[in-house]
Structures are given as C-alpha cells and as structure tokens.
Design a protein around this motif. Structure first.
Motif, short mmCIF file in Angstrom:
data_model
loop_
_atom_site.label_atom_id
_atom_site.label_comp_id
_atom_site.label_asym_id
_atom_site.label_seq_id
_atom_site.Cartn_x
_atom_site.Cartn_y
_atom_site.Cartn_z
N SER A 68 0.83 -1.21 0.00
CA SER A 68 0.00 0.00 0.00
C SER A 68 0.86 1.25 0.00
O SER A 68 0.61 2.19 -0.76
N PHE A 69 1.88 1.26 0.84
CA PHE A 69 2.78 2.42 0.92
C PHE A 69 3.47 2.65 -0.42
O PHE A 69 3.53 3.78 -0.92
N ASP A 70 3.99 1.58 -1.01
CA ASP A 70 4.69 1.73 -2.30
C ASP A 70 3.77 2.25 -3.39
O ASP A 70 4.16 3.10 -4.19
N LEU A 71 2.55 1.74 -3.44
CA LEU A 71 1.60 2.21 -4.45
C LEU A 71 1.23 3.68 -4.25
O LEU A 71 1.17 4.45 -5.20
N GLU A 72 1.01 4.05 -2.99
CA GLU A 72 0.64 5.45 -2.69
C GLU A 72 1.78 6.41 -3.02
O GLU A 72 1.54 7.53 -3.44
N GLN A 73 3.00 5.98 -2.82
CA GLN A 73 4.15 6.86 -3.02
C GLN A 73 4.64 6.87 -4.46
O GLN A 73 5.60 7.57 -4.78
N SER A 74 4.01 6.13 -5.34
CA SER A 74 4.47 6.04 -6.72
C SER A 74 4.27 7.34 -7.49
O SER A 74 4.94 7.59 -8.48
N GLY A 75 3.32 8.17 -7.07
CA GLY A 75 3.07 9.42 -7.76
C GLY A 75 2.12 9.28 -8.93
O GLY A 75 1.84 10.26 -9.61
N ARG A 76 1.63 8.10 -9.18
CA ARG A 76 0.72 7.88 -10.31
C ARG A 76 -0.61 7.26 -9.89
O ARG A 76 -1.52 7.18 -10.69
N ILE A 77 -0.68 6.80 -8.64
CA ILE A 77 -1.83 6.03 -8.19
C ILE A 77 -2.48 6.67 -6.98
O ILE A 77 -1.80 7.16 -6.08
#
Length: 127
Positions: A68-77
């Motif tokens: 969840s953290f990685d997806l939120e921090q991606s800048g696209r999602i």
C-alpha cells in the motif's frame, strides 16, 4: 601547476557547506511538491487472499502495508480506501458477475489488485 588561493577558498567553502548539511536537524523532513498534470489513477487494493497456508497473519498485514505504501508513493496512483461491499463482491467466484456491479463504475475505479498467497507462491490478479 599549483592550486591558487581562490581554488583553496572554493574547496574550503564547499566542505563547510557540506558539513553544515550533516549538522542540521535530522528530524526535519524535506517535502517536495510536484505539479501533476495528469489525474492519479484510482486503484482498489483488495484484502490479501490467503489459501491454506500457515503464514503468520501479522506478516501478511505487514506485506499489505508495504505494498500500500509503495503504491501510494508512486506518484501515479490514488489508492482507494477499503470497503466491505467491494470485498464481498470480490469473494464471488464469477469475476464477470462481480465487476458487473455499478459500485465499480460510480467511483471510476480503473483497476483492482488482488494478491493471492499460498504456502509456496504469491500471485497478483489485476482486474
């Protein structure tokens, strides 16, 4: 060729500024705000599906938090919040039936990610 006094001054100034960077308060957080010309893609991350495994539930929760953290921090999602109604739809064995619900269309959800864990594998289903 010997370095000039000016070169020593530049090196000394650089080293002083470099050292001051380490001396600053480490608890200060640097926040960089970027202009986003595109809207973030809304994604629903379903609860992890655990099939006949002895994996510790706290480990599974930790994996889910990292993803969840990685997806939120991606800048696209834009990760959408968990929803009991959506989770109930995803338990349906007929996927076409599950996604026929207007619940997905009203929130403009482009993708649903579901992680399946077994004793020997981890797979991701993206709908």
């Amino acid at each position: 060729m010997r370095p000039t006094c000016r070169a020593y001054f530049k090196i000394t100034a650089f080293l002083c500024l470099f050292c001051l960077g380490f001396a600053s308060d480490p608890s200060e957080e640097i926040v960089v705000r970027l202009n986003v010309s595109q809207a973030l893609t809304p994604i629903y991350l379903a609860n992890f599906k655990i099939e006949a495994t002895s994996i510790d539930p706290t480990y599974v929760r930790a994996l889910e938090e990292v993803l969840s953290f990685d997806l939120e921090q991606s800048g696209r999602i834009k990760l959408l919040p968990k929803n009991k109604d959506k989770e109930a739809l995803l338990k349906n064995s007929n996927i076409k039936e599950a996604f026929a619900s207007p619940l997905w269309k009203t929130e403009h959800i482009n993708y649903v990610v579901q992680i399946n864990l077994t004793e020997t594998s981890c797979s991701a289903m993206i709908y």
